[in-house]
Design a protein around this motif. Structure first.
Motif, mmCIF file in Angstrom:
data_model
loop_
_atom_site.group_PDB
_atom_site.id
_atom_site.type_symbol
_atom_site.label_atom_id
_atom_site.label_comp_id
_atom_site.label_asym_id
_atom_site.label_seq_id
_atom_site.Cartn_x
_atom_site.Cartn_y
_atom_site.Cartn_z
ATOM 1 N N LEU A 164 37.276 39.350 43.328
ATOM 2 C CA LEU A 164 37.523 40.393 42.327
ATOM 3 C C LEU A 164 37.027 41.736 42.846
ATOM 4 C CD1 LEU A 164 36.324 38.509 39.114
ATOM 5 C CD2 LEU A 164 38.671 38.825 39.879
ATOM 6 N N PRO A 165 37.470 42.852 42.323
ATOM 7 C CA PRO A 165 36.949 44.160 42.755
ATOM 8 C C PRO A 165 35.442 44.248 42.522
ATOM 9 C CG PRO A 165 38.939 44.437 41.434
ATOM 10 C CD PRO A 165 38.572 42.995 41.340
ATOM 11 N N GLY A 166 34.758 44.892 43.427
ATOM 12 C CA GLY A 166 33.305 45.039 43.337
ATOM 13 C C GLY A 166 32.557 43.937 44.028
ATOM 14 N N GLY A 167 33.222 43.070 44.820
ATOM 15 C CA GLY A 167 32.536 42.031 45.556
ATOM 16 C C GLY A 167 32.290 40.768 44.764
ATOM 17 N N PHE A 168 32.818 40.634 43.539
ATOM 18 C CA PHE A 168 32.623 39.444 42.723
ATOM 19 C C PHE A 168 33.789 38.482 42.949
ATOM 20 C CE2 PHE A 168 30.486 42.897 40.469
ATOM 21 C CZ PHE A 168 29.204 42.383 40.355
ATOM 22 N N SER A 169 33.582 37.235 42.507
ATOM 23 C CA SER A 169 34.619 36.214 42.626
ATOM 24 C C SER A 169 34.554 35.297 41.422
ATOM 25 C CB SER A 169 34.442 35.401 43.919
ATOM 26 O OG SER A 169 33.182 34.739 43.900
ATOM 27 N N LYS A 170 35.637 34.536 41.168
ATOM 28 C CA LYS A 170 35.698 33.611 40.044
ATOM 29 C C LYS A 170 36.592 32.448 40.444
ATOM 30 C CE LYS A 170 39.754 35.331 37.663
ATOM 31 N NZ LYS A 170 40.329 35.682 36.372
ATOM 32 N N PRO A 171 36.472 31.295 39.766
ATOM 33 C CA PRO A 171 37.316 30.143 40.073
ATOM 34 C C PRO A 171 38.787 30.475 39.821
ATOM 35 C CG PRO A 171 35.422 29.466 38.771
ATOM 36 C CD PRO A 171 35.424 30.947 38.772
ATOM 37 N N ALA A 172 39.640 29.903 40.633
ATOM 38 C CA ALA A 172 41.071 30.152 40.499
ATOM 39 C C ALA A 172 41.717 29.267 39.459
ATOM 40 C CB ALA A 172 41.763 29.952 41.847
ATOM 41 N N CYS A 173 41.054 28.232 38.961
ATOM 42 C CA CYS A 173 41.623 27.304 37.977
ATOM 43 C C CYS A 173 40.693 27.214 36.785
ATOM 44 C CB CYS A 173 41.849 25.931 38.608
ATOM 45 S SG CYS A 173 40.316 25.167 39.216
ATOM 46 N N PRO A 174 41.177 26.697 35.649
ATOM 47 C CA PRO A 174 40.321 26.562 34.471
ATOM 48 C C PRO A 174 39.259 25.505 34.679
ATOM 49 C CG PRO A 174 42.644 26.525 33.854
ATOM 50 C CD PRO A 174 42.594 26.418 35.345
ATOM 51 N N PRO A 175 38.183 25.494 33.876
ATOM 52 C CA PRO A 175 37.133 24.479 34.003
ATOM 53 C C PRO A 175 37.694 23.106 33.658
ATOM 54 C CG PRO A 175 36.789 25.794 32.030
ATOM 55 C CD PRO A 175 37.869 26.472 32.800
#
Length: 854
Positions: free
Chosen positions: A68-79
């Motif tokens: 993500l912008p700002g050096g962050f990241s998140k899972p690509a799929c739902p939990p």
């Protein structure tokens, strides 16, 4: 503060042992919905997307991440990993049970029972199976079912279904039995709506078994009379009135809602008959309701509505002024002690000064004021007339002048106006207008006859050429008094009137008559017939009551007054040129007062005629400018009290209020009352400046021993009636010497009163004994008694006690005056008997046989 995981039963980031990385919900709507759909449900919990986080424990360790912008990241799929016990999940709803067979049968019956349209309504077979003697007829929009007698000669009941839908039903229904409507509001839908077959059969059963009550039968009779009887087309007017009256009485028997016409009839019967006896067999309003209407009907309110209803020509009016003799007596009724004169509160009223408003152009006549007076003066009459004129003009009328008789006081009354001519004066309410002063032409006709028969030779003339001799009239009457057929209407009362018969105009009209004039001319009394023709022509001119009388009766003197009329000017010149005299100097001429009144009246009629014609009147009827209307009102007042010729002040005032209420109900077709009217209007009450008499009444008035005992008895009666008064424990009771009368008379029924109550009665008695008739209103006397309570510090302050004491004192004044009247009558009777005995010559025999005259 670290964000905590929002998944149910997850402790991520709640304490130091469960630290974990958390992720926020995606901003994309589609992706956010995917994340929310996989989350386990929670009861009574709403997710806030901006504050809801999910920790990394709910994804596999090798899950794919998106930067993500700002050096962050998140899972690509739902939990996908959730460890939630079943106790934390909401309980799923159980499947509904299958319907029972009873419910299915009920639904089937409801569907079959429901009426869908008029074409699907066919209960013929069921009706014929269930009921005998039935006739069914069906039209395009009606289903008629008639239940007949066994011989089919008469219809017992009928049920009619109409093809007319309502808001809640596809059909409507009406049912009758023996021609009377059957109430079916408990079975049918609103507006007689029919929706099911079960309703129809229930109605049929109810109609057959229905029994009429008396109200439904009366309603049917009333409806038949109203539909089949046209009251306007009935040949007999009296029969039509009776039918209309009985129809209305039958209607009131079931629906007791009175209309204005009902109140009109009740007000007409109320003063004339025993009203309570009438109410035993007629449906009439209660006496209390009629009294409320009568007492709260105000003159100003009635006049305002009268002028609003009248046309502009009818707003021109004259004031009729007359005085009627009454019986000097005191009466206590309705909280008012009536009978005392307004111009002299210390004397009983001997007459009532009445002022009536008479609208022109066919308008109504209304009595404006009735005032009890003693020895009426012209100045006081002027003030009363001025007040009455102000009331009429404030209500919207236009007062043109006044009409009076030729009495001495009325002559002085006319002199009080600022005169511009003999018949015109400045209007007392507006200096720019004119007030026309008129004398009643009926009284002037009687004055001419009286001048004729009181002249020493019984001769009279207007021009000193044609002299009328009253002895010719007497000779004419003597000549034909024994004849079966007579030429004239002369009677003994017309030729030789008594003092009372002088006031009756019918006897005058039998003298001044066309037949008498013709008979005198035939006998050769030319001068007398010419003089009487002059008087008769004048009377016919001023007594025209309708247009066309000159053509119908072939008399030009009976024509209406229009722009081309000159008859009034001719009579004015005749009377003005006539001679007059007084006492022994009056020879064959009128008196000064009669001649002056004739000239003034002719000038006034000419001025009034010209004013009305210039105001838009087509013609003027001089019969309307007479005071007969107020004389007729007096006769109605006498009838209202049982045809008593000698009325009291209270009788006149009550009859005046009743007539005013009846006028409002008939002419105005309204019975609205004025709540601001003071029913207990004080007459001659005390002013605040007389408060000093309250302080000095005990010093200036002394009570006898019997009055002290009577005051103690009244005090005990007041304490028995007014139980709401609280006395202190240290309040002293009345002394045994004064209270001995109470104990002896009541025998324990009345208790010994307190000293404060006795002092109140004692002070009130002293005050009334001192002022007597001045405090003649109960409301005013109650205020005075409350002032006495404060002044003498009695600390009673009971309105009920003051009211009862005021009633007792005012009733005592009335009874005392009645006793004085009886004693005076007995004294006069005894004097007459004594005088008749003294005038008799009684012959008695002495002992030696001689006659002695006593």
């Amino acid at each position: 503060m670290p964000n905590k995981c929002g998944v149910v039963n997850c402790k991520g980031n709640y304490d130091e042992t469960n630290k974990a990385r958390v992720f926020k919900l995606p901003k994309d709507v589609t992706e956010k919905r995917k994340w929310l759909d996989v989350l386990p449900p929670r009861e009574n919990f709403e997710i806030n997307p901006s504050k809801f986080f999910i920790c990394e424990k709910h994804w596999p360790q090798n899950v794919e991440m998106v930067k993500l912008p700002g050096g962050f990241s998140k899972p690509a799929c739902p939990p996908s990993i959730f460890n939630v016990p079943t106790s934390c999940l909401p309980t799923p709803k159980s499947k509904p049970r299958p319907p029972k067979t009873e419910d299915k049968q009920l639904d089937y019956f409801v569907k079959k029972d429901k009426i869908l349209s008029f074409s699907s309504f066919n209960p013929d077979k069921e009706l014929k199976k269930k009921y005998d003697n039935i006739i069914i007829n069906r039209t395009s929009d009606k289903f008629i079912c008639l239940f007949m007698t066994e011989d089919y000669s008469e219809t017992l009941a009928s049920v009619i279904v109409h093809d007319k839908a309502t808001l809640c039903s596809p059909l409507t229904l009406n049912a009758h039995k023996m021609g009377i409507n059957v109430p079916l509001g408990k079975i049918l839908n609103p507006n007689n709506g029919l929706g099911t077959f079960s309703q129809f059969f229930a109605i049929v059963h109810s109609v057959i078994s229905y029994e009429h009550n008396i109200d439904s039968v009366i309603d049917k009779v009333v409806s038949i009379l109203k539909l089949n009887v046209n009251f306007d087309s009935v040949d007999d007017i009296q029969k039509a009135k009776r039918l209309n009256f009985f129809t209305r009485q039958l209607e009131l028997l079931c629906h007791k809602t009175f209309t204005v016409s009902d109140y009109c009839f009740a007000l007409e019967c109320f003063p004339k008959a025993n009203y309570e006896v009438l109410r035993e067999f007629l449906i009439l309003p209660s006496s209390r309701k009629l009294q409320c209407i009568i007492s709260t009907t105000g003159v100003e309110q009635v006049l305002i509505k009268t002028f609003l209803k009248s046309n502009p020509y009818q707003k021109n009016c004259l004031l009729l002024i007359d005085e009627v003799k009454i019986r000097p007596t005191i009466a206590y009724s309705g909280g008012v002690l009536s009978g005392m004169a307004k111009n002299n509160p210390d004397c009983k009223a001997s007459s009532m000064l009445c002022v009536m408003m008479k609208c022109l152009h066919g308008g109504p006549s209304v009595m404006v004021s009735v005032t009890p007076v003693y020895k009426l003066t012209a100045v006081y009459q002027f003030e009363i007339v001025k007040e009455a004129a102000a009331v009429v003009e404030k209500s919207g009328g236009i007062v043109l002048g006044s009409i009076t008789d030729n009495h001495k006081i009325n002559q002085q009354f006319c002199q009080l106006f600022v005169r511009t001519t003999d018949s015109q004066a400045i209007h007392p309410l507006n200096e720019q207008r004119t007030w026309i002063l008129l004398y009643d032409t009926v009284h002037l006709l009687k004055c001419i006859r009286n001048n004729w028969i009181t002249e020493k030779c019984k001769k009279l003339s207007f021009d000193n050429q044609h002299i009328g001799t009253f002895s010719d009239v007497i000779e004419l009457h003597q000549a034909e008094k024994d004849s079966i057929l007579k030429c004239t209407p002369l009677t003994h009362a017309a030729v030789h009137p008594t003092r009372l018969q002088l006031q009756n105009v019918k006897h005058v009209l039998k003298v001044f008559n066309d037949r008498v004039v013709a008979a005198l001319q035939a006998r050769g009394a030319i001068d007398t017939s010419y003089f009487m023709r002059q008087v008769l022509n004048w009377w016919n001119t001023v007594n025209v009551s309708q247009k066309g009388m000159d053509c119908r009766l072939r008399d030009p003197c009976r024509s209406v007054q229009d722009g081309h009329s000159t008859s009034l000017e001719n009579f004015h010149d005749l009377f003005k040129s006539a001679h007059s005299g007084h006492g022994e100097k009056r020879v064959q001429c009128l008196t000064h007062d009669t001649r002056r009144a004739l000239v003034q009246t002719m000038e006034g009629l000419i001025s009034l005629r010209d004013h009305l014609l210039s105001s838009g009147f087509e013609y003027v009827l001089l019969r309307e400018i007479q005071s007969d209307r107020i004389e007729g009102e007096f006769s109605v007042y006498r009838q209202a009290i049982g045809a008593n010729a000698f009325m009291s002040a209270g009788d006149v005032f009550c009859a005046f209020k009743k007539r005013l209420a009846r006028f409002a109900a008939t002419y105005l077709t309204s019975i609205e009352t004025d709540t601001s009217v003071n029913v207990h209007a004080c007459q001659g009450t005390l002013g605040m400046e007389d408060a000093s008499s309250i302080e000095n009444c005990l010093e200036s008035v002394t009570l006898s021993d019997t009055e002290e005992s009577a005051a103690a008895y009244v005090a005990g009666w007041l304490e028995r009636k007014c139980v709401e008064v609280n006395y202190s424990d240290d309040e002293p009771l009345l002394s045994c010497q004064i209270s001995q009368f109470i104990q002896e008379v009541s025998r324990g029924f009345l208790t010994v009163p307190h000293q404060s109550t006795f002092e109140l009665v004692r002070v009130g008695l002293c005050f009334v004994k001192q002022t007597r008739h001045k405090a003649c209103c109960r409301r005013r006397l109650v205020k005075i008694l409350s002032m006495m309570d404060d002044y003498y510090n009695l600390q009673l302050s009971s309105q009920g006690m003051f009211t009862r004491l005021a009633n007792v004192l005012l009733h005592g004044i009335q009874n005392l005056d009645r006793d004085h009247e009886k004693n005076a009558t007995l004294y006069q009777t005894s004097l007459k008997r004594l005088g008749s005995r003294n005038n008799q010559s009684v012959d008695t025999l002495t002992g030696d046989g001689s006659v002695a005259e006593h």
